[in-house]
Design a protein around this motif. Structure first.
Motif, mmCIF file in Angstrom:
data_model
loop_
_atom_site.group_PDB
_atom_site.id
_atom_site.type_symbol
_atom_site.label_atom_id
_atom_site.label_comp_id
_atom_site.label_asym_id
_atom_site.label_seq_id
_atom_site.Cartn_x
_atom_site.Cartn_y
_atom_site.Cartn_z
ATOM 1 N N ILE A 19 75.846 49.547 85.874
ATOM 2 C CA ILE A 19 75.896 50.336 87.108
ATOM 3 C C ILE A 19 74.648 51.215 87.213
ATOM 4 N N GLN A 20 74.313 51.886 86.120
ATOM 5 C CA GLN A 20 73.168 52.795 86.131
ATOM 6 C C GLN A 20 71.861 52.046 86.394
ATOM 7 N N LEU A 21 71.640 50.925 85.701
ATOM 8 C CA LEU A 21 70.406 50.162 85.893
ATOM 9 C C LEU A 21 70.314 49.592 87.304
ATOM 10 N N SER A 22 71.429 49.124 87.836
ATOM 11 C CA SER A 22 71.422 48.592 89.205
ATOM 12 C C SER A 22 71.088 49.690 90.207
ATOM 13 N N ALA A 23 71.679 50.865 90.031
ATOM 14 C CA ALA A 23 71.412 51.982 90.946
ATOM 15 C C ALA A 23 69.964 52.443 90.830
ATOM 16 N N GLN A 24 69.442 52.532 89.604
ATOM 17 C CA GLN A 24 68.051 52.942 89.416
ATOM 18 C C GLN A 24 67.094 51.933 90.038
ATOM 19 N N THR A 25 67.405 50.652 89.900
ATOM 20 C CA THR A 25 66.568 49.623 90.517
ATOM 21 C C THR A 25 66.578 49.786 92.023
ATOM 22 N N PHE A 26 67.735 50.064 92.581
ATOM 23 C CA PHE A 26 67.852 50.280 94.020
ATOM 24 C C PHE A 26 66.975 51.453 94.467
ATOM 25 N N ILE A 27 66.966 52.517 93.688
ATOM 26 C CA ILE A 27 66.217 53.727 94.057
ATOM 27 C C ILE A 27 64.706 53.509 93.945
ATOM 28 N N TYR A 28 64.272 52.890 92.852
ATOM 29 C CA TYR A 28 62.839 52.869 92.551
ATOM 30 C C TYR A 28 62.105 51.616 93.015
ATOM 31 N N LYS A 29 62.812 50.552 93.269
ATOM 32 C CA LYS A 29 62.146 49.329 93.723
ATOM 33 C C LYS A 29 62.403 49.178 95.217
ATOM 34 N N LYS A 30 61.436 49.561 95.992
ATOM 35 C CA LYS A 30 61.606 49.625 97.449
ATOM 36 C C LYS A 30 61.453 48.264 98.138
ATOM 37 N N ASP A 31 60.751 47.338 97.528
ATOM 38 C CA ASP A 31 60.440 46.058 98.190
ATOM 39 C C ASP A 31 61.314 44.913 97.682
ATOM 40 N N MET A 32 62.614 45.139 97.638
ATOM 41 C CA MET A 32 63.541 44.110 97.159
ATOM 42 C C MET A 32 63.972 43.202 98.303
ATOM 43 N N SER A 33 64.236 41.965 97.943
ATOM 44 C CA SER A 33 64.795 41.036 98.923
ATOM 45 C C SER A 33 66.262 41.382 99.161
ATOM 46 N N ASP A 34 66.796 40.910 100.255
ATOM 47 C CA ASP A 34 68.217 41.125 100.539
ATOM 48 C C ASP A 34 69.089 40.473 99.478
ATOM 49 N N LYS A 35 68.627 39.340 98.955
ATOM 50 C CA LYS A 35 69.378 38.645 97.900
ATOM 51 C C LYS A 35 69.471 39.518 96.647
ATOM 52 N N MET A 36 68.358 40.179 96.295
ATOM 53 C CA MET A 36 68.342 41.057 95.127
ATOM 54 C C MET A 36 69.228 42.280 95.363
ATOM 55 N N LYS A 37 69.176 42.854 96.554
ATOM 56 C CA LYS A 37 70.033 44.004 96.882
ATOM 57 C C LYS A 37 71.504 43.635 96.758
ATOM 58 N N LEU A 38 71.854 42.454 97.270
ATOM 59 C CA LEU A 38 73.238 41.993 97.188
ATOM 60 C C LEU A 38 73.668 41.833 95.734
ATOM 61 N N LYS A 39 72.798 41.285 94.899
ATOM 62 C CA LYS A 39 73.110 41.096 93.480
ATOM 63 C C LYS A 39 73.341 42.444 92.789
ATOM 64 N N LEU A 40 72.505 43.431 93.105
ATOM 65 C CA LEU A 40 72.673 44.757 92.504
ATOM 66 C C LEU A 40 73.985 45.401 92.937
ATOM 67 N N VAL A 41 74.326 45.265 94.203
ATOM 68 C CA VAL A 41 75.602 45.810 94.689
ATOM 69 C C VAL A 41 76.774 45.106 94.012
ATOM 70 N N GLU A 42 76.675 43.791 93.862
ATOM 71 C CA GLU A 42 77.733 43.047 93.167
ATOM 72 C C GLU A 42 77.859 43.520 91.720
ATOM 73 N N ASN A 43 76.725 43.801 91.051
ATOM 74 C CA ASN A 43 76.759 44.314 89.675
ATOM 75 C C ASN A 43 77.482 45.655 89.610
ATOM 76 N N ILE A 44 77.189 46.518 90.562
ATOM 77 C CA ILE A 44 77.829 47.837 90.587
ATOM 78 C C ILE A 44 79.332 47.696 90.824
ATOM 79 N N ILE A 45 79.713 46.858 91.770
ATOM 80 C CA ILE A 45 81.138 46.651 92.066
ATOM 81 C C ILE A 45 81.858 46.052 90.862
#
Length: 98
Positions: A19-45
């Motif tokens: 959860i922490q790594l996914s959230a940090q990636t969301f905060i610090y990596k601004k140029d993510m694809s929608d696919k990557m954002k979805l994967k991070l949200v799925e990891n958090i859930i």
């Protein structure tokens, strides 16, 4: 309580780290694809779900007042012989015998 605390701490730390790594990636990596954002949200859930499931199991376990075990006597020899026989072929050790 200590025998429960150590594995519980480990089991909670794994999804919390995800959860922490996914959230940090969301905060610090601004140029993510929608696919990557979805994967991070799925990891958090999924991490949150694992923690929620663990907490529910701990709660249910805390409600148990008495556990009644019935022990049956067994003869382990047939099982041991079966394991040894299977291992002989698996590891090609055909000269071993009981």
């Amino acid at each position: 309580m200590k025998p429960l605390a150590t594995p519980l701490q480990h089991d909670l730390r794994n999804p919390l780290t995800t959860i922490q790594l996914s959230a940090q990636t969301f905060i610090y990596k601004k140029d993510m694809s929608d696919k990557m954002k979805l994967k991070l949200v799925e990891n958090i859930i999924e991490g949150a779900k694992l923690i929620n499931d663990m907490m529910y199991k701990i709660y249910k376990m805390s409600q148990v007042n008495n556990v009644d075990f019935t022990f049956d006597s067994i003869d382990p020899k047939p099982k041991i012989i079966s394991i040894v026989e299977n291992s002989k072929y698996q590891y090609e050790i055909l000269t071993f015998s009981l």
